[in-house]
Design a protein around this motif. Structure first.
Motif, PDB file in Angstrom:
ATOM      1  N   ARG A 141      25.242   6.293  59.601  1.00 28.76           N
ATOM      2  CA  ARG A 141      25.980   5.522  60.600  1.00 28.76           C
ATOM      3  C   ARG A 141      26.479   6.461  61.676  1.00 28.76           C
ATOM      4  O   ARG A 141      26.979   7.558  61.381  1.00 28.76           O
ATOM      5  CB  ARG A 141      27.169   4.803  59.957  1.00 28.76           C
ATOM      6  CG  ARG A 141      27.806   3.763  60.859  1.00 28.76           C
ATOM      7  CD  ARG A 141      29.092   3.222  60.277  1.00 28.76           C
ATOM      8  NE  ARG A 141      30.263   3.914  60.806  1.00 28.76           N
ATOM      9  CZ  ARG A 141      31.511   3.585  60.505  1.00 28.76           C
ATOM     10  NH1 ARG A 141      31.754   2.598  59.676  1.00 28.76           N
ATOM     11  NH2 ARG A 141      32.526   4.253  61.030  1.00 28.76           N
TER      12      ARG A 141
ATOM     13  N   ASP B 251      28.916   6.977  65.168  1.00 27.71           N
ATOM     14  CA  ASP B 251      30.091   6.489  65.889  1.00 27.71           C
ATOM     15  C   ASP B 251      30.277   7.298  67.161  1.00 27.71           C
ATOM     16  O   ASP B 251      29.808   8.449  67.269  1.00 27.71           O
ATOM     17  CB  ASP B 251      31.355   6.605  65.034  1.00 27.71           C
ATOM     18  CG  ASP B 251      31.255   5.842  63.721  1.00 27.71           C
ATOM     19  OD1 ASP B 251      30.622   4.771  63.712  1.00 27.71           O
ATOM     20  OD2 ASP B 251      31.793   6.328  62.710  1.00 27.71           O
TER      21      ASP B 251
ATOM     22  N   VAL C 280      33.738   3.400  69.463  1.00 28.79           N
ATOM     23  CA  VAL C 280      32.625   2.513  69.141  1.00 28.79           C
ATOM     24  C   VAL C 280      32.114   2.910  67.762  1.00 28.79           C
ATOM     25  O   VAL C 280      31.655   4.043  67.564  1.00 28.79           O
ATOM     26  CB  VAL C 280      31.492   2.607  70.174  1.00 28.79           C
ATOM     27  CG1 VAL C 280      30.401   1.585  69.845  1.00 28.79           C
ATOM     28  CG2 VAL C 280      32.024   2.388  71.580  1.00 28.79           C
ATOM     29  N   GLU C 281      32.206   2.001  66.820  1.00 31.64           N
ATOM     30  CA  GLU C 281      31.759   2.267  65.456  1.00 31.64           C
ATOM     31  C   GLU C 281      30.426   1.591  65.194  1.00 31.64           C
ATOM     32  O   GLU C 281      30.191   0.480  65.656  1.00 31.64           O
ATOM     33  CB  GLU C 281      32.814   1.796  64.454  1.00 31.64           C
ATOM     34  CG  GLU C 281      34.144   2.531  64.588  1.00 31.64           C
ATOM     35  CD  GLU C 281      35.171   2.100  63.555  1.00 31.64           C
ATOM     36  OE1 GLU C 281      34.880   1.155  62.795  1.00 31.64           O
ATOM     37  OE2 GLU C 281      36.257   2.702  63.516  1.00 31.64           O
ATOM     38  N   ASN C 282      29.553   2.303  64.463  1.00 35.03           N
ATOM     39  CA  ASN C 282      28.206   1.814  64.165  1.00 35.03           C
ATOM     40  C   ASN C 282      27.433   1.594  65.464  1.00 35.03           C
ATOM     41  O   ASN C 282      26.992   0.481  65.783  1.00 35.03           O
ATOM     42  CB  ASN C 282      28.264   0.531  63.327  1.00 35.03           C
ATOM     43  CG  ASN C 282      26.941   0.217  62.660  1.00 35.03           C
ATOM     44  OD1 ASN C 282      25.962   0.951  62.779  1.00 35.03           O
ATOM     45  ND2 ASN C 282      26.893  -0.902  61.971  1.00 35.03           N
ATOM     46  N   LEU C 283      27.254   2.668  66.197  1.00 32.47           N
ATOM     47  CA  LEU C 283      26.637   2.620  67.526  1.00 32.47           C
ATOM     48  C   LEU C 283      25.295   1.901  67.532  1.00 32.47           C
ATOM     49  O   LEU C 283      24.975   1.164  68.478  1.00 32.47           O
ATOM     50  CB  LEU C 283      26.446   4.050  68.052  1.00 32.47           C
ATOM     51  CG  LEU C 283      27.642   4.709  68.744  1.00 32.47           C
ATOM     52  CD1 LEU C 283      27.380   6.205  68.911  1.00 32.47           C
ATOM     53  CD2 LEU C 283      27.906   4.059  70.090  1.00 32.47           C
TER      54      LEU C 283
ATOM     55  N   ASP D 160      24.205  -0.326  65.352  1.00 30.15           N
ATOM     56  CA  ASP D 160      24.281  -1.609  64.659  1.00 30.15           C
ATOM     57  C   ASP D 160      23.497  -1.592  63.347  1.00 30.15           C
ATOM     58  O   ASP D 160      22.753  -2.519  63.029  1.00 30.15           O
ATOM     59  CB  ASP D 160      23.761  -2.720  65.572  1.00 30.15           C
ATOM     60  CG  ASP D 160      24.298  -4.084  65.179  1.00 30.15           C
ATOM     61  OD1 ASP D 160      25.363  -4.140  64.539  1.00 30.15           O
ATOM     62  OD2 ASP D 160      23.642  -5.093  65.490  1.00 30.15           O
ATOM     63  N   LYS D 161      23.712  -0.549  62.559  1.00 33.82           N
ATOM     64  CA  LYS D 161      23.010  -0.367  61.291  1.00 33.82           C
ATOM     65  C   LYS D 161      23.508  -1.369  60.255  1.00 33.82           C
ATOM     66  O   LYS D 161      24.704  -1.606  60.116  1.00 33.82           O
ATOM     67  CB  LYS D 161      23.250   1.062  60.780  1.00 33.82           C
ATOM     68  CG  LYS D 161      22.686   1.359  59.410  1.00 33.82           C
ATOM     69  CD  LYS D 161      21.197   1.539  59.440  1.00 33.82           C
ATOM     70  CE  LYS D 161      20.663   2.032  58.106  1.00 33.82           C
ATOM     71  NZ  LYS D 161      19.200   2.183  58.115  1.00 33.82           N
TER      72      LYS D 161
ATOM     73  N   ARG E 212      28.199  -3.331  65.024  1.00 38.36           N
ATOM     74  CA  ARG E 212      28.744  -2.505  66.101  1.00 38.36           C
ATOM     75  C   ARG E 212      30.083  -3.081  66.554  1.00 38.36           C
ATOM     76  O   ARG E 212      30.219  -4.277  66.808  1.00 38.36           O
ATOM     77  CB  ARG E 212      27.766  -2.454  67.268  1.00 38.36           C
ATOM     78  CG  ARG E 212      28.213  -1.529  68.404  1.00 38.36           C
ATOM     79  CD  ARG E 212      27.319  -1.635  69.622  1.00 38.36           C
ATOM     80  NE  ARG E 212      25.948  -1.260  69.298  1.00 38.36           N
ATOM     81  CZ  ARG E 212      24.928  -2.101  69.334  1.00 38.36           C
ATOM     82  NH1 ARG E 212      25.134  -3.378  69.651  1.00 38.36           N
ATOM     83  NH2 ARG E 212      23.703  -1.694  69.053  1.00 38.36           N
ATOM     84  N   SER E 213      31.096  -2.198  66.651  1.00 37.10           N
ATOM     85  CA  SER E 213      32.451  -2.648  66.967  1.00 37.10           C
ATOM     86  C   SER E 213      33.041  -1.769  68.058  1.00 37.10           C
ATOM     87  O   SER E 213      32.798  -0.550  68.103  1.00 37.10           O
ATOM     88  CB  SER E 213      33.345  -2.581  65.723  1.00 37.10           C
ATOM     89  OG  SER E 213      32.744  -3.230  64.624  1.00 37.10           O
ATOM     90  N   TYR E 214      33.850  -2.389  68.932  1.00 38.66           N
ATOM     91  CA  TYR E 214      34.474  -1.687  70.049  1.00 38.66           C
ATOM     92  C   TYR E 214      35.991  -1.821  69.944  1.00 38.66           C
ATOM     93  O   TYR E 214      36.512  -2.920  69.714  1.00 38.66           O
ATOM     94  CB  TYR E 214      34.021  -2.278  71.391  1.00 38.66           C
ATOM     95  CG  TYR E 214      32.533  -2.261  71.612  1.00 38.66           C
ATOM     96  CD1 TYR E 214      31.918  -1.206  72.284  1.00 38.66           C
ATOM     97  CD2 TYR E 214      31.736  -3.311  71.160  1.00 38.66           C
ATOM     98  CE1 TYR E 214      30.551  -1.197  72.496  1.00 38.66           C
ATOM     99  CE2 TYR E 214      30.369  -3.314  71.368  1.00 38.66           C
ATOM    100  CZ  TYR E 214      29.776  -2.254  72.032  1.00 38.66           C
ATOM    101  OH  TYR E 214      28.411  -2.245  72.246  1.00 38.66           O
TER     102      TYR E 214
END
Length: 742
Positions: A689, A691, A708-711, A713-714, A732-734
């Motif tokens: 993953r 970030d 930005v987590e899980n750039l 979108d895994k 993917r989260s912002y």
């Protein structure tokens, strides 16, 4: 005790001092009140006086917790990782699962969606969590709003922390008042309606007193359908210096966490296994299995702390006291087995209500002595504590005739379509078993008293030894309050005398480099409901025993960049397992039954003035070392891998300063394949993953940050509780944060 640097020439330090002297001259100018060069060192009461500390960003140089004395991490014969305040901010860490992302040797579990769950060197735990060195073992999700740093200690730690923590523990160090005024407000918004507000206000009242208050309020949703999170906390703290030699710090925390208990998704049935291996079912990551509206979880924490420190001139006394009241409730409608055809999933339900009161007092006395050329730093201490716990667990019964429950359902199991498992159900949690008193209804009191002694011995400029032993008296009184329980099994008790040694040897050939070897033992006594399920006549089973052997090296490559390496072997014995004849009972398997061997590497700090890094790697082989019968026809064989203990874990985080105002963060974590449980039947695939983060300083008082987590979108599965409760990773989260200082 004379410092090592005073006993040995330090050519690298001297060279660095010459190179940096123009820059450091002003900052390091001697204080008019400082002792003259060569004067005897004095103990610092740093609770209020926090000015003058060097900011190493991602590097922590010393620890008070590991030895209960102010010790350089180079001199601690143990693998220790510190998550500093800078790293907490840069990564946006708000909970314990986020905190260990780049920590070697630690992974996470689901915790049934209602509590922190961690795996320390193959040993799963929801209780090995401490705050300021005192036990905080009630099962709930902790926040970082009032935390200065988080310390991860690996291996048995009984000499310092007492029972438990066989593979390691996390200790949260809280924020305390400082000498300089500081005010900060933090705002965060982001994906899944993330809304979070924090405040941290510090105000010196005069030269003898300072006040600080930290707070948090959050109202957020989650990527899982129906998930909600509400939390609020307030932690005022007051520090007083009645005399030059005494500091008193008082604090009180009020914290409430409300959320949806999310047990994740199930796995495929054995009939759908691929090459004998089962995987999580194929479904949207957002799909909630069960009833989110019928799965509330909440905890209320009220905790008072008092710290008194006094410098006698030749000795230093520290006394910590903590009283905490916990009120926790959770209820869940959650998934179980998927049928052979892969068309339905069985839902079950229960709730659990726990009340606990903790009262702990810890007293340490430290002093230095010299016997000829050998110097000693002694620690003598005592700890007493009392825990009073009541617990009730009730299974849910599904009302008959509900249209969502398919044919084949029962009062205790509702079958729903695998393609549409998010349902609203009518469930009765009235006391409906064991004569109307629930599945479990009990009360218990745990009392313990401990004495411990430690000697940090400077044998020569290069050699140091750490020798310590702790004695714990651990008493448990347990009452099974269910109806129909026989008098012989209603009131149970257990007593243990635990002796926990610690031996460490440190060799430091240079100021910046040390090698160490250590040995430690810790015990986990029988307690709580485990006493009620032991095979008759065996209530006094010996506690579980854990032995840790470790060798390692620590290297301060520069003052701002540190590397560590540790090889370890951790063994577990005297494990209690389910009786194969009577599944309601437990029996003891004496002798060794579990082993974790491995290697941990870490690097943290400043590569260049514009490049900060945190890197970690873990190799571990965590297995069961003997056949264990867990039922009339089932055996957990030798060689079975322990749950959620991947052989390989790696992490790399970088922060780059692009200019005076702009910064960029980029990180990656990797986990190799692991198993959801010790059945080794359900595989959690390996994953990577990535970030990222962007930092912008608007001015001296305003900072903006986008994480930005899980750039990429895994799709991945970071944790589980069992073969049928597996947590999907978030898409993917912002998250956009703003900090205002004034």
């Amino acid at each position: 005790m004379t410092s090592r640097s005073a006993l040995r020439p330090a050519p690298l330090a001297a060279a660095l001092a010459l190179i940096l002297s123009p820059t450091l001259a002003a900052a390091a100018a001697p204080d008019a009140d400082a002792p003259a060069s060569g004067a005897a060192p004095t103990t610092q009461l740093a609770t209020i006086e926090v000015t003058g500390k060097v900011d190493y960003r991602y590097v922590q140089k010393t620890t008070l917790t590991a030895t209960r004395t102010d010790t350089d991490l180079l001199d601690v014969p143990q693998a220790v990782t510190v998550i500093t305040q800078d790293l907490i901010r840069d990564l946006g860490i708000q909970g314990m699962a986020d905190a260990v992302r780049y920590v070697p040797g630690i992974s996470v579990t689901q915790g049934e969606g209602n509590r922190d769950g961690l795996v320390f060197r193959g040993n799963s735990s929801t209780a090995d969590l401490f705050v300021d060195g005192l036990r905080d073992d009630t099962q709930y999700y902790r926040d970082t709003y009032n935390i200065e740093r988080i310390e991860a200690f690996k291996g048995p730690n009984a000499m310092i922390f007492g029972r438990g923590s066989p593979g390691g523990l996390l200790n949260r160090v809280t924020k305390v008042p400082g000498a300089d005024p500081a005010r900060e407000i933090g705002l965060q918004i982001g994906s899944w309606n993330k809304r979070r507000l924090t405040a941290d206000l510090n105000q010196p009242l005069n030269d003898r007193a300072a006040f600080r208050v930290s707070g948090v309020y959050e109202d957020s949703d989650g990527f899982r359908d129906g998930f909600e999170l509400r939390r609020k906390g307030l932690n005022p703290t007051l520090s007083l210096r009645p005399t030059d030699a005494t500091v008193v710090t008082l604090g009180y925390e009020v914290f409430r966490d409300e959320r949806t208990a999310d047990r994740g998704i199930p796995s495929l049935s054995a009939a759908q296994a691929f090459d004998g291996t089962r995987y999580p079912v194929s479904t949207d990551r957002e799909t909630f299995f069960g009833d989110p509206q019928g799965s509330p979880a909440s905890v209320d924490v009220n905790a008072f702390t008092a710290l008194i420190e006094h410098d006698f001139g030749g000795a230093f006394l520290r006394n910590r006291f903590r009283y905490a009241d916990y009120d926790k409730f959770y209820q869940n409608v959650f998934p179980g087995n998927v049928n052979a055809a892969g068309t339905t999933v069985a839902l079950s339900a229960y709730n659990n209500d726990t009340r606990r009161e903790n009262a702990f007092n810890q007293t340490d006395l430290t002093f230095d002595l010299a016997t000829g050329p050998i110097e000693h730093r002694f620690l003598i201490g005592a700890e007493i504590g009392r825990q009073e716990t009541s617990n009730e667990r009730r299974s849910g019964r599904f009302a008959p005739g509900q249209s969502v429950c398919l044919p084949g359902s029962s009062a205790s199991t509702c079958l729903v379509a695998l393609s549409d498992p998010n349902v609203r159900l009518s469930v009765d949690y009235a006391n409906n078993s064991a004569g109307g008193s629930g599945d479990a209804r009990n009360a218990g009191v745990t009392r313990f008293a401990a004495l411990y002694a430690q000697d940090q011995i400077t044998l020569s400029p290069e050699w140091e030894a750490v020798l310590g032993v702790r004695w714990d008296r651990f008493d448990v009184d347990f009452t099974d309050q269910r109806n129909g329980v026989s008098p012989a099994n209603r009131d149970l008790s257990s007593s243990d005398d635990l002796f926990s040694p610690r031996v460490g040897l440190v060799y430091q050939p240079a100021d910046q480099l040390s090698f160490y070897a250590s040995y430690g033992v810790t015990y986990l006594p029988r307690s709580g409901e485990q006493l009620a399920s032991l095979t008759p006549g065996t209530q006094a089973l010996d506690p579980e025993e854990f032995k840790n052997y470790e060798i390692g090296a620590k290297w301060d490559i520069t003052p701002r960049l540190s590397a560590t390496a540790a090889a370890f072997r951790l063994g577990r014995s005297n494990v209690a397992v389910v009786d194969p004849i009577d599944p309601t009972q437990m029996i003891l398997f004496a002798g060794d039954s579990q082993r974790t061997e491995g290697l941990e590497l870490s690097l943290s700090g400043e590569i260049t003035p514009t490049w900060q890094v945190v890197a970690s790697y873990t190799y571990q082989d965590a297995v069961i070392t003997r056949d264990i019968r867990t039922g009339p026809t089932s055996v957990t064989p030798e060689g079975t891998e322990l749950a959620q203990s991947p052989k390989h874990m790696a992490g790399l985080w970088n922060r780059f300063e692009l200019s005076e105002r702009w910064g960029l963060g980029l990180g990656a974590i990797y986990r190799s394949r692991s198993f959801a449980s010790t059945s080794d039947q359900v595989t959690l695939r390996s994953y990577s993953r990535f970030d990222g983060a962007v930092y912008y300083a608007v001015n001296e008082n305003v900072d903006l940050q986008l994480n930005v987590e899980n750039l990429f979108d895994k799709t991945y599965f970071p944790s589980a509780h069992s073969d049928s409760n597996i947590t999907p990773g978030a898409p993917r989260s912002y998250y956009l944060s703003a900090r205002f200082a004034f």
